[in-house]
Design a protein around this motif. Structure first.
Motif, short mmCIF file in Angstrom:
data_model
loop_
_atom_site.label_atom_id
_atom_site.label_comp_id
_atom_site.label_asym_id
_atom_site.label_seq_id
_atom_site.Cartn_x
_atom_site.Cartn_y
_atom_site.Cartn_z
N TYR A 405 3.99 -14.80 4.83
CA TYR A 405 4.38 -14.46 3.45
C TYR A 405 3.28 -14.82 2.47
N GLN A 415 6.54 -5.68 -0.14
CA GLN A 415 7.68 -6.08 0.68
C GLN A 415 7.26 -6.39 2.12
N THR A 431 15.28 -8.20 7.69
CA THR A 431 15.08 -8.95 6.45
C THR A 431 13.96 -8.27 5.66
N ARG A 433 11.74 -9.01 2.41
CA ARG A 433 11.43 -10.10 1.47
C ARG A 433 10.56 -9.56 0.33
N ASP A 434 11.00 -9.84 -0.90
CA ASP A 434 10.31 -9.31 -2.08
C ASP A 434 9.17 -10.23 -2.51
N THR A 438 10.46 -13.52 -4.22
CA THR A 438 10.62 -14.19 -2.90
C THR A 438 12.05 -14.03 -2.34
N GLU A 439 12.85 -13.21 -2.99
CA GLU A 439 14.23 -13.00 -2.52
C GLU A 439 14.23 -12.23 -1.19
N GLN A 440 15.19 -12.58 -0.34
CA GLN A 440 15.30 -11.88 0.93
C GLN A 440 16.65 -11.17 0.99
N LYS A 441 16.58 -9.90 1.45
CA LYS A 441 17.83 -9.11 1.56
C LYS A 441 17.94 -8.60 2.98
N ARG A 442 19.17 -8.36 3.42
CA ARG A 442 19.34 -7.67 4.71
C ARG A 442 19.48 -6.18 4.38
#
Ligand code: GAP
Length: 449
Positions: A405, A415, A431, A433-434, A438-442
């Motif tokens: 990261y 991303q 996952t 990750r922005d 730093t947000e992570q989404k499924r």
């Protein structure tokens, strides 16, 4: 220049080298001053900036024609354009070491305003203020130094075979004006656009890629009716702002300078420079000049071929006037890098916040663990699908996920996509990750691909 600003410049130069954007030219042999090499990420970023320009100024309009002229041109081009006689900078020499320096830069560095000063006035100022070389030695008188790189073309080196590496792409456009008029019958106003290398034997190249000896330009010669130049000048200025906005450059870092007559190029009746707030200070990013009929008239006189434009269906003939937007690719790139650079104190990381449309890498794809073949196989599958779709996708399985990261943040990848056990055993999500939050989404794989 404050030390904080210097620090930012140093941090950008260091990141550019560390992450494969820009390297000093011929580094392995100790370098060649004023030259820079582009690594995989730098070349992609540069091309995206140039492609966006081409799309914005050429492809999306019906009054623009692209050209790509030879770099080496007949020496008459540079005689007629005035470059042989006047394309010069003020040179002084350190009388002890022989080092060659720019008189105006030495005065500026010492805090004096040199705008509009002639060579003789610069000489006077150097003497009056007792300016010394950076090594503390006396300086010679100021003299002119022509910045064109000369060479000879063909096996015989004599006066007739002398040619120059072009110092601007503009002349390759002017020399093709007649070809385009004869082949395409464009209505006025219309423009010819070119991108490509330019070369200037700068006395003292400096400030990273800002002042190089080899660089790229993106130029337009926009041909107009003489009485209508202001309208096109204003419209092109607006288009320039739109392009800079598409690169994500904020308007409060861009400033217009109406260049005083004494500082304008020999061909210009009006020039507006757009200056940018670089870490090295507020400096010229690009120029917009009203070149009148200076160039076409000179070509007509020197070649004895008419450069007149004949208005369709009439007998009206005249030499069009010219508005010229002239961009230096490296200066745009340096502004983009300055604007993207962000030290995120909260997370103790460096982030290059490139806008998505020009980010050199769109997605980085990794397996969560590199020693789990099932994760690697699935990640390879996702990588291949994304790569096929977008092209600029990177495989990254070096180090642990945190290190990946950090690396992708410095590259400016918007991303990162990570394949874990839930992807293969659970609901088929990955996952994402922005970079900025730093947000992570499924996200469901189908949605992503
Ligand atoms: N055809 C007009 C022309 O060449 P210029 O102001 O001499 O005008 C245009 O150059 C642009 O080229 C500048 O605004 C700058 O962006 C870029 N440029 C000029 N000299 C440069 C150098 N030594 N290194 C990098 N970019 C340079």
């Amino acid at each position: 220049m404050s030390s904080q600003k210097n620090e930012k410049m140093e941090a950008i130069i260091s990141l550019a080298k560390r992450r494969g954007f820009i390297y000093p030219g011929s580094d392995v042999y100790g370098g060649l001053s004023g030259t820079w090499d582009y690594g995989p990420l730098g070349v992609t970023l540069k091309r995206k900036i140039m492609q966006l320009w081409w799309q914005h100024f050429v492809e999306s309009r019906d009054d623009m024609y692209g050209v790509d002229a030879a770099i080496l041109m007949n020496q008459k081009v540079w005689q007629a354009s005035g470059h042989v006689d006047t394309f010069a900078d003020p040179l002084v020499e350190d009388l002890k070491t022989g080092e060659r320096l720019r008189a105006d830069h030495l005065l500026e560095d010492a805090g004096y305003d040199v705008e509009g000063q002639t060579m003789a006035q610069l000489d006077e100022l150097i003497k009056q203020h007792g300016i010394k070389s950076p090594s503390g030695n006396e300086l010679s008188s100021v003299r002119t130094f022509n910045m064109m790189f000369s060479t000879t073309v063909g096996p015989v080196a004599d006066d007739k075979s002398v040619s120059y590496l072009r110092p601007e792409t503009a002349q390759g456009i002017f020399t093709n004006y007649k070809n385009i008029v004869d082949n395409f019958y464009p209505n006025l106003p219309f423009g010819l656009a070119q991108q490509g290398k330019a070369f200037r034997n700068e006395i003292s190249p400096r400030d990273f890629i800002f002042r190089s000896r080899e660089f790229e330009q993106m130029e337009i010669e926009y041909f107009v009716r003489p009485d209508n130049w202001q309208e096109s000048f204003d419209a092109l200025l607006k288009d320039i702002y739109d392009y800079l906005e598409a690169l994500g450059l904020p308007s409060d870092k861009i400033h217009e300078l109406d260049v005083p007559e004494a500082d304008r190029a020999h061909y210009s009746e009006k020039t507006i420079d757009l200056e940018y707030d670089y870490p090295i200070g507020r400096k010229e990013l690009l120029g917009l000049a009203y070149r009148t009929d200076f160039d076409l008239k000179n070509i007509q006189n020197a070649s004895s071929k008419t450069m007149e434009y004949m208005v369709k269906g009439t007998n009206e003939r005249f030499i069009p006037h010219v508005i010229e937007p002239s961009f230096g690719v490296e200066r745009v790139l340096m502004a983009v890098m300055e604007n993207a650079y962000w030290f995120d104190e909260a997370n103790d990381r460096i982030v290059m916040k490139f806008p998505e449309n020009i980010a050199p890498v769109k997605y980085a794809v990794s397996p969560l663990l590199k020693n789990k073949p099932e994760l690697v196989a699935k990640a390879r599958e996702v990588y291949a699908a994304l790569k096929k779709k977008y092209g600029n996708v990177m495989w990254d399985d070096n180090g642990n996920i945190g290190k990946r990261y950090r690396r992708q943040d410095e590259i400016g990848t918007p991303q990162c996509v990570v394949i874990d056990f839930e992807t293969i055993e659970g609901d088929g999500t990955v996952t994402v990750r922005d970079r900025d939050t730093t947000e992570q989404k499924r996200v469901k794989l189908d949605e992503l691909i």
